[in-house]
Design a protein around this motif. Structure first.
Motif, mmCIF file in Angstrom:
data_model
loop_
_atom_site.group_PDB
_atom_site.id
_atom_site.type_symbol
_atom_site.label_atom_id
_atom_site.label_comp_id
_atom_site.label_asym_id
_atom_site.label_seq_id
_atom_site.Cartn_x
_atom_site.Cartn_y
_atom_site.Cartn_z
ATOM 1 N N THR A 11 47.561 42.307 41.921
ATOM 2 C CA THR A 11 47.932 41.866 40.468
ATOM 3 C C THR A 11 46.957 42.716 39.781
ATOM 4 O O THR A 11 47.790 43.208 38.461
ATOM 5 N N GLN A 12 45.701 43.005 39.984
ATOM 6 C CA GLN A 12 44.872 43.599 38.920
ATOM 7 C C GLN A 12 45.266 45.044 39.017
ATOM 8 O O GLN A 12 45.276 45.658 37.830
ATOM 9 N N ILE A 13 45.690 45.896 40.239
ATOM 10 C CA ILE A 13 46.201 47.106 40.333
ATOM 11 C C ILE A 13 47.512 47.194 39.287
ATOM 12 O O ILE A 13 47.885 47.881 38.509
ATOM 13 N N ARG A 14 48.583 46.207 39.386
ATOM 14 C CA ARG A 14 49.754 46.226 38.898
ATOM 15 C C ARG A 14 49.605 46.184 37.423
ATOM 16 O O ARG A 14 50.226 46.830 36.593
ATOM 17 N N ASN A 15 48.490 45.121 36.912
ATOM 18 C CA ASN A 15 48.442 45.112 35.485
ATOM 19 C C ASN A 15 47.914 46.336 35.054
ATOM 20 O O ASN A 15 48.187 46.623 33.684
ATOM 21 N N ALA A 16 46.774 46.781 35.599
ATOM 22 C CA ALA A 16 46.284 48.122 35.141
ATOM 23 C C ALA A 16 47.153 49.225 35.048
ATOM 24 O O ALA A 16 46.859 49.994 34.103
ATOM 25 N N VAL A 17 48.120 49.576 36.199
ATOM 26 C CA VAL A 17 49.129 50.527 35.928
ATOM 27 C C VAL A 17 50.098 50.382 34.658
ATOM 28 O O VAL A 17 50.311 51.397 34.136
ATOM 29 N N ARG A 18 50.548 49.025 34.534
ATOM 30 C CA ARG A 18 51.056 48.697 33.422
ATOM 31 C C ARG A 18 50.473 49.004 32.189
ATOM 32 O O ARG A 18 51.424 49.519 31.216
#
Length: 131
Positions: A11-18
């Motif tokens: 989730t942290q990776i997904r949010n940072a990429v977003r």
């Protein structure tokens, strides 16, 4: 309280990429280190490193984007969850999106991608899918 540290990492990776951040940091564990290493080998991130911190060491992941700023990680999805574990054999591993994505597998030989698992003829727990 974290009940699923791997899902929190994804989730942290997904949010940072977003929001197009250059890096993301999270608490370190062996499985997270293995996930980051697979993402690096498969070309989804630039690099990762351990940051010594008190009281817990942290994992810093340098995210990677295309030449025009396009996202290399379009989707990252947790497959095996604490309430429902998903295991597969090497025979049953199928390519994600006809080879455009990967599955990350936790095996007896460590955390590896589905391509490596098929080559080594290893099965295990399917942690996540990335494409």
């Amino acid at each position: 309280m974290m009940t699923d540290p791997i899902a929190d990492m994804l989730t942290q990776i997904r949010n940072a990429v977003r929001v197009e951040r250059s890096h993301v940091e999270m608490p370190l564990s062996k499985v997270k280190r293995g996930l980051a290493e697979v993402l690096k080998r498969e070309g989804y991130i630039w690099d990762w490193k351990e940051v010594a911190d008190e009281p817990v060491s942290r994992l810093r992941i340098e995210l990677k984007y295309g030449p025009n700023g396009e996202r290399l990680i379009q989707r990252i999805r947790r497959v095996s969850k604490p309430g429902r574990r998903v295991y597969t054999s090497a025979r049953d591993l199928r390519p994600v999106l006809d080879g455009l994505g990967i599955q990350i597998i936790s095996t007896s030989r460590g955390v590896i991608s589905d391509r490596e698992a098929r080559q080594r003829n290893l099965g295990g727990e399917v942690l996540c899918q990335v494409w």
